[in-house]
Scaffold this motif. Structure first.
Motif, PDB file in Angstrom:
ATOM      1  N   ARG A  96      52.451 -16.497  29.292  1.00  0.00           N
ATOM      2  CA  ARG A  96      53.562 -16.975  28.466  1.00  0.00           C
ATOM      3  C   ARG A  96      53.036 -17.483  27.129  1.00  0.00           C
ATOM      4  NH1 ARG A  96      56.629 -20.730  33.007  1.00  0.00           N
ATOM      5  NH2 ARG A  96      57.258 -19.036  34.404  1.00  0.00           N
ATOM      6  N   GLY A  97      53.783 -17.150  26.079  1.00  0.00           N
ATOM      7  CA  GLY A  97      53.463 -17.674  24.750  1.00  0.00           C
ATOM      8  C   GLY A  97      52.027 -17.468  24.342  1.00  0.00           C
ATOM      9  N   ARG A  98      51.359 -18.626  24.024  1.00  0.00           N
ATOM     10  CA  ARG A  98      49.988 -18.560  23.514  1.00  0.00           C
ATOM     11  C   ARG A  98      48.972 -18.196  24.583  1.00  0.00           C
ATOM     12  NH1 ARG A  98      49.812 -23.952  19.621  1.00  0.00           N
ATOM     13  NH2 ARG A  98      51.526 -23.320  18.206  1.00  0.00           N
ATOM     14  N   GLU A  99      49.408 -18.158  25.830  1.00  0.00           N
ATOM     15  CA  GLU A  99      48.473 -17.781  26.902  1.00  0.00           C
ATOM     16  C   GLU A  99      47.946 -16.358  26.723  1.00  0.00           C
ATOM     17  OE1 GLU A  99      50.332 -20.508  30.545  1.00  0.00           O
ATOM     18  OE2 GLU A  99      50.734 -18.357  30.442  1.00  0.00           O
ATOM     19  N   LEU A 100      48.699 -15.524  25.984  1.00  0.00           N
ATOM     20  CA  LEU A 100      48.257 -14.154  25.745  1.00  0.00           C
ATOM     21  C   LEU A 100      46.936 -14.094  24.985  1.00  0.00           C
ATOM     22  CD1 LEU A 100      51.509 -12.163  24.910  1.00  0.00           C
ATOM     23  CD2 LEU A 100      49.841 -11.641  26.688  1.00  0.00           C
ATOM     24  N   ALA A 101      46.617 -15.184  24.297  1.00  0.00           N
ATOM     25  CA  ALA A 101      45.349 -15.217  23.561  1.00  0.00           C
ATOM     26  C   ALA A 101      44.185 -15.533  24.499  1.00  0.00           C
ATOM     27  CB  ALA A 101      45.423 -16.261  22.449  1.00  0.00           C
ATOM     28  N   HIS A 102      44.502 -15.835  25.783  1.00  0.00           N
ATOM     29  CA  HIS A 102      43.443 -16.198  26.733  1.00  0.00           C
ATOM     30  C   HIS A 102      43.570 -15.356  28.000  1.00  0.00           C
ATOM     31  CE1 HIS A 102      42.516 -19.669  24.195  1.00  0.00           C
ATOM     32  NE2 HIS A 102      43.821 -19.892  24.139  1.00  0.00           N
ATOM     33  N   THR A 103      43.616 -14.049  27.816  1.00  0.00           N
ATOM     34  CA  THR A 103      43.736 -13.164  28.985  1.00  0.00           C
ATOM     35  C   THR A 103      42.492 -13.210  29.869  1.00  0.00           C
ATOM     36  OG1 THR A 103      42.911 -11.308  27.649  1.00  0.00           O
ATOM     37  CG2 THR A 103      45.302 -11.571  27.808  1.00  0.00           C
ATOM     38  N   ASP A 104      41.386 -13.774  29.305  1.00  0.00           N
ATOM     39  CA  ASP A 104      40.178 -13.900  30.110  1.00  0.00           C
ATOM     40  C   ASP A 104      40.391 -14.824  31.306  1.00  0.00           C
ATOM     41  OD1 ASP A 104      40.480 -15.797  27.971  1.00  0.00           O
ATOM     42  OD2 ASP A 104      38.551 -16.655  28.566  1.00  0.00           O
ATOM     43  N   LEU A 105      41.350 -15.790  31.166  1.00  0.00           N
ATOM     44  CA  LEU A 105      41.677 -16.664  32.288  1.00  0.00           C
ATOM     45  C   LEU A 105      42.305 -15.859  33.426  1.00  0.00           C
ATOM     46  CD1 LEU A 105      43.194 -19.747  30.388  1.00  0.00           C
ATOM     47  CD2 LEU A 105      40.912 -19.541  31.404  1.00  0.00           C
ATOM     48  N   GLY A 106      43.152 -14.909  33.061  1.00  0.00           N
ATOM     49  CA  GLY A 106      43.776 -14.048  34.060  1.00  0.00           C
ATOM     50  C   GLY A 106      42.751 -13.159  34.747  1.00  0.00           C
ATOM     51  N   ARG A 107      41.778 -12.651  33.972  1.00  0.00           N
ATOM     52  CA  ARG A 107      40.755 -11.790  34.565  1.00  0.00           C
ATOM     53  C   ARG A 107      39.858 -12.588  35.517  1.00  0.00           C
ATOM     54  NH1 ARG A 107      39.936  -6.775  33.305  1.00  0.00           N
ATOM     55  NH2 ARG A 107      41.249  -7.007  31.443  1.00  0.00           N
TER      56      ARG A 107
END
Length: 216
Positions: free
Chosen positions: A168-179
């Motif tokens: 969501r929102g600015r989280e897209l800048a931290h997709t490494d967290l999802g990986r």
């Protein structure tokens, strides 16, 4: 002349009223005898089962008797007589052979056993479903453990699991967290599952698909 006028007037009246002017073929006569169209009866419903007894079309057949022994090639009438003598049916089991192969057997019992085998085969077929587990990049420990229990339960039932991490929102800048979260899931399931689809981005979410370890 008056008769022609009356006929013409009647034809015009019929046209004005919207009647379709069609030749009445079924009323045509030839030499004073009515000509009727041939009657086409209702089509016989298709039977997907084997041909039995008088429905067999071949003139000669290769016969296998009720003991499973080949009796050789013979005219259909002779094969029917053998079946009748045994109190059984003549069933065409291999129609594409030359000549067709027919067995002498109890067709009622044969049909019942075929239906039973088909029912057992359907029971053995497992419909694989794709379940979904939704995670957040910042998921807490308790929620993660609940999600993992559900994931293991789906895998144990033979279902595939689609693991989704939604940004969501600015989280897209931290997709490494999802990986990192996806890698954690892979490590925790261990040998219980295999990765069918490696983690990849689809719009605003990261997706990975796991399958039970025993599936091909």
């Amino acid at each position: 002349m008056e008769t022609r006028f009356l006929r013409l007037s009647a034809w015009r009246f019929a046209s004005c009223e919207g009647w379709a002017f069609r030749p009445a073929f079924h009323n045509l006569t030839r030499g004073g005898i009515a000509i009727r169209r041939p009657h086409r009866g209702t089509a016989r419903p298709r039977d997907d089962g084997p041909r039995v007894n008088q429905h067999i079309r071949a003139r000669e057949v290769l016969v296998i008797d009720e003991q499973g022994e080949k009796r050789g090639v013979m005219p259909l009438e002779e094969a029917l007589a053998l079946a009748q003598e045994a109190g059984l049916d003549l069933v065409e089991v291999s129609p594409n052979s030359e000549p067709p192969v027919c067995k002498i057997l109890d067709y009622g019992k044969f049909k019942y056993q075929a239906q039973k085998r088909a029912a057992e085969a359907r029971k053995k077929q497992k419909t694989v479903e794709v379940k979904e587990i939704k995670l957040r990049p910042t998921i807490d420990t308790h929620d993660y453990e609940v999600k993992m229990r559900n994931l293991r339960k789906f895998l144990s039932k033979g279902d595939k699991v689609k693991v989704t991490v939604r940004f969501r929102g600015r989280e897209l800048a931290h997709t490494d967290l999802g990986r990192d979260l996806m890698n954690r899931v892979r490590e925790d399931v261990g040998e219980e599952a295999k990765v069918e689809l490696l983690p990849k981005m689809e719009g605003r979410q990261m997706v990975m698909i796991l399958a039970p370890a025993g599936t091909r």
